[in-house]
Design a protein around this motif. Structure first.
Motif, PDB file in Angstrom:
ATOM      1  N   PHE A  54      -2.247  44.584  47.714  1.00 53.77           N
ATOM      2  CA  PHE A  54      -3.502  43.835  47.627  1.00 53.77           C
ATOM      3  C   PHE A  54      -4.185  44.159  46.302  1.00 53.77           C
ATOM      4  O   PHE A  54      -4.305  45.312  45.914  1.00 53.77           O
ATOM      5  CB  PHE A  54      -4.418  44.200  48.790  1.00 53.77           C
ATOM      6  CG  PHE A  54      -5.688  43.394  48.847  1.00 53.77           C
ATOM      7  CD1 PHE A  54      -5.763  42.269  49.643  1.00 53.77           C
ATOM      8  CD2 PHE A  54      -6.799  43.745  48.092  1.00 53.77           C
ATOM      9  CE1 PHE A  54      -6.920  41.513  49.703  1.00 53.77           C
ATOM     10  CE2 PHE A  54      -7.959  43.002  48.139  1.00 53.77           C
ATOM     11  CZ  PHE A  54      -8.017  41.876  48.940  1.00 53.77           C
ATOM     12  N   GLY A  55      -4.649  43.103  45.600  1.00 51.26           N
ATOM     13  CA  GLY A  55      -5.348  43.308  44.337  1.00 51.26           C
ATOM     14  C   GLY A  55      -4.445  43.356  43.125  1.00 51.26           C
ATOM     15  O   GLY A  55      -4.918  43.612  42.019  1.00 51.26           O
ATOM     16  N   VAL A  89      -9.285  39.711  35.952  1.00 48.21           N
ATOM     17  CA  VAL A  89     -10.726  39.747  35.696  1.00 48.21           C
ATOM     18  C   VAL A  89     -11.342  40.778  36.642  1.00 48.21           C
ATOM     19  O   VAL A  89     -10.705  41.230  37.600  1.00 48.21           O
ATOM     20  CB  VAL A  89     -11.383  38.365  35.908  1.00 48.21           C
ATOM     21  CG1 VAL A  89     -10.838  37.344  34.924  1.00 48.21           C
ATOM     22  CG2 VAL A  89     -11.183  37.882  37.344  1.00 48.21           C
ATOM     23  N   SER A  90     -12.586  41.136  36.379  1.00 42.36           N
ATOM     24  CA  SER A  90     -13.284  42.108  37.233  1.00 42.36           C
ATOM     25  C   SER A  90     -13.848  41.393  38.455  1.00 42.36           C
ATOM     26  O   SER A  90     -14.639  40.449  38.308  1.00 42.36           O
ATOM     27  CB  SER A  90     -14.413  42.779  36.459  1.00 42.36           C
ATOM     28  OG  SER A  90     -13.899  43.536  35.386  1.00 42.36           O
ATOM     29  N   GLY A 101     -11.078  39.493  53.087  1.00 43.11           N
ATOM     30  CA  GLY A 101     -11.359  38.068  53.255  1.00 43.11           C
ATOM     31  C   GLY A 101     -11.064  37.262  52.006  1.00 43.11           C
ATOM     32  O   GLY A 101     -10.595  36.122  52.082  1.00 43.11           O
ATOM     33  N   CYS A 102     -11.385  37.808  50.840  1.00 41.00           N
ATOM     34  CA  CYS A 102     -10.987  37.229  49.547  1.00 41.00           C
ATOM     35  C   CYS A 102      -9.768  37.998  49.047  1.00 41.00           C
ATOM     36  O   CYS A 102      -9.750  39.223  49.075  1.00 41.00           O
ATOM     37  CB  CYS A 102     -12.096  37.371  48.507  1.00 41.00           C
ATOM     38  SG  CYS A 102     -13.592  36.452  48.842  1.00 41.00           S
ATOM     39  N   GLN A 103      -8.776  37.290  48.563  1.00 36.98           N
ATOM     40  CA  GLN A 103      -7.592  37.966  48.028  1.00 36.98           C
ATOM     41  C   GLN A 103      -7.514  37.921  46.501  1.00 36.98           C
ATOM     42  O   GLN A 103      -6.833  38.740  45.897  1.00 36.98           O
ATOM     43  CB  GLN A 103      -6.318  37.331  48.594  1.00 36.98           C
ATOM     44  CG  GLN A 103      -6.198  37.377  50.109  1.00 36.98           C
ATOM     45  CD  GLN A 103      -6.904  36.207  50.766  1.00 36.98           C
ATOM     46  OE1 GLN A 103      -6.744  35.055  50.365  1.00 36.98           O
ATOM     47  NE2 GLN A 103      -7.697  36.494  51.794  1.00 36.98           N
ATOM     48  N   TRP A 104      -8.235  36.970  45.870  1.00 33.86           N
ATOM     49  CA  TRP A 104      -7.968  36.719  44.452  1.00 33.86           C
ATOM     50  C   TRP A 104      -9.202  36.789  43.552  1.00 33.86           C
ATOM     51  O   TRP A 104      -9.219  36.180  42.489  1.00 33.86           O
ATOM     52  CB  TRP A 104      -7.303  35.341  44.307  1.00 33.86           C
ATOM     53  CG  TRP A 104      -5.874  35.348  44.702  1.00 33.86           C
ATOM     54  CD1 TRP A 104      -5.097  36.408  45.052  1.00 33.86           C
ATOM     55  CD2 TRP A 104      -5.010  34.208  44.780  1.00 33.86           C
ATOM     56  NE1 TRP A 104      -3.820  36.020  45.356  1.00 33.86           N
ATOM     57  CE2 TRP A 104      -3.736  34.659  45.197  1.00 33.86           C
ATOM     58  CE3 TRP A 104      -5.187  32.846  44.555  1.00 33.86           C
ATOM     59  CZ2 TRP A 104      -2.649  33.808  45.373  1.00 33.86           C
ATOM     60  CZ3 TRP A 104      -4.110  31.988  44.742  1.00 33.86           C
ATOM     61  CH2 TRP A 104      -2.854  32.468  45.130  1.00 33.86           C
ATOM     62  N   GLN A 105     -10.203  37.549  43.920  1.00 37.67           N
ATOM     63  CA  GLN A 105     -11.342  37.689  43.014  1.00 37.67           C
ATOM     64  C   GLN A 105     -10.953  38.352  41.693  1.00 37.67           C
ATOM     65  O   GLN A 105     -11.663  38.198  40.687  1.00 37.67           O
ATOM     66  CB  GLN A 105     -12.459  38.501  43.669  1.00 37.67           C
ATOM     67  CG  GLN A 105     -13.249  37.746  44.714  1.00 37.67           C
ATOM     68  CD  GLN A 105     -14.507  38.484  45.118  1.00 37.67           C
ATOM     69  OE1 GLN A 105     -14.973  39.373  44.414  1.00 37.67           O
ATOM     70  NE2 GLN A 105     -15.052  38.122  46.259  1.00 37.67           N
TER      71      GLN A 105
END
Length: 417
Positions: A54-55, A89-90, A101-105
């Motif tokens: 993840f991330g 990106v940060s 819940g968010c995978q691609w921030q």
């Protein structure tokens, strides 16, 4: 029965497991990320294991911490990025990583759109056997954050609202979710630490209408907030829709307006068609497309949603609602439609519904899908039997996540004498 293939499969599994080193949650590993996983993680191979990080972003070299070890694969999260991707990106959200819940921030928005298109192309090919399909660029969302009108929260002891980590099942308290529009977050602020009556809480809020629905009913007398509503009102393209508690409604209203334009263009309506709107829900498409056709036949399985749809279509004489499962209604349908709009749940269409569609033989079919793999499966069947696939247009209905909505355009293949 020939057991040779079964034995070969089991031998492969056992050989793979024998080659694996022992892993445990908390272990730190250095891996090169190779590809995207199905749930938005980056995938690597490590000592015989598939590791989903993840991330991460494919192409990166990272140090990852294992958070859960399954029989055949392991889940991990980023600890340090040794060689970052130019697309990194940060993440702006303080909960990113703790909340899944968010995978691609951490992925630039242009890269998110490019990856989503690639995932659609892959699913159509891998599941549907559909090669060289025209897949357009992904239609971006007007809002990248603050777009959701619906949230489901887990409530823990003390009435805290939050989400649960997908792998660790650890509860994460959420005071402000960046995906939700301000109306949702204002309600979260009011209810935080005061929702101990329940273990799950659903909040809906109309961005333009200001109306809200909070379920279930809460009994705290000090709350200066109504709860337990049976329905609320939301709007698309300036038209209000009644949405009851159990009814489905699109979560990204601004993008729904763009989806409507894509669907309308794809149906190529001239004003004289009978349009079949399968899986109509609260009648969003049926109502908004009614002015462009002779008649709409709208099929819905949920009695509550169809009741909403009938109210939402008040004043429209050319919309007829048919209550029942799509696959059952199509079997007994006697009026042949000129065009069909399919908008099923993520699971896609039942085979009998597709068989009935082929029997009804509409000239034009537009298929709205929330899952590219089930779309590929259903398109494979339709294109083998009676239809040709013109193109697929993906839309980003869910920015910062791996989910992508698609619209497929099909034309009836004329039979040669």
């Amino acid at each position: 029965m020939d057991y040779s293939n079964v034995l070969v499969d089991w031998y492969g599994v056992l050989k793979s497991e024998l080659n694996q080193v022992a892993l445990a949650p908390g272990d730190l590993i250095t891996v090169a990320l190779e590809s995207w996983g199905r749930l938005g993680e980056a995938m690597a191979r490590y000592q015989g294991w598939d590791v989903f990080v993840f991330g991460g972003i494919p192409g990166e070299l990272v140090v990852a911490e294992l958070v859960r070890v399954h029989r055949r694969y392991a889940a991990a999260h980023i600890v340090e990025v040794l060689e970052p991707s130019p697309d990194r990106v940060s993440p702006p959200c303080e909960y990113f990583g703790d909340c899944t819940g968010c995978q691609w921030q951490h992925l630039s928005y242009s890269a998110q759109l490019a990856v989503k298109r690639d995932l659609v192309v892959d699913a159509l090919s891998r599941v549907g056997g559909l090669e060289n399909v025209m897949v357009t660029e992904v239609v971006p969302s007007p809002e990248r954050y603050g777009y959701r009108n619906h949230a489901r929260f887990t409530v823990r002891q003390g009435g805290s609202l939050g989400f649960v980590h997908r792998e660790t099942h650890r509860f994460v308290r959420i005071d402000h979710c960046m995906l939700m529009h301000s109306g949702i977050n204002e309600i979260v602020t009011t209810l935080q630490d005061k929702a101990g009556d329940t273990s799950q809480l659903s909040i809906r809020s109309g961005k333009d209408t200001g109306d809200s629905l909070i379920q279930p009913l809460l009994f705290h007398l000090e709350l200066d907030l109504a709860t337990g509503q049976k329905y609320y009102q939301d709007s698309v393209d300036g038209r209000r829709f009644k949405v009851s508690s159990p009814s489905f409604f699109q979560v990204n209203i601004d993008q729904t307006s763009q989806l409507l334009e894509v669907v309308k263009e794809g149906l190529a309506l001239t004003g004289g068609e009978v349009l079949l709107d399968a899986y109509t829900g609260v009648g969003t498409f049926a109502v908004l497309l009614a002015p462009y056709v002779k008649k709409v036949l709208a099929v819905g399985e949920s009695a509550a949603a169809v009741a909403d749809a009938r109210e939402n279509a008040a004043g429209l004489d050319d919309v007829e609602f048919l209550l029942g499962k799509t696959e059952e209604v199509l079997l007994r349908l006697t009026e042949a439609p000129d065009a069909v709009l399919l908008d099923p749940p993520r699971a896609g269409c039942q085979p009998v519904a597709l068989e009935s569609l082929i029997r009804l033989a509409p000239k034009r079919v537009v298929y709205v899908s929330r899952d590219a793999e089930t779309l590929g499966r259903d398109l494979k069947y339709l294109c083998q039997e009676a239809y040709s696939l013109e193109k697929v247009t993906p839309l980003d209905m869910f920015p910062q996540t791996h989910h992508v909505e698609c619209v497929a355009f099909l034309n009836r293949v004329e039979e040669t004498p």
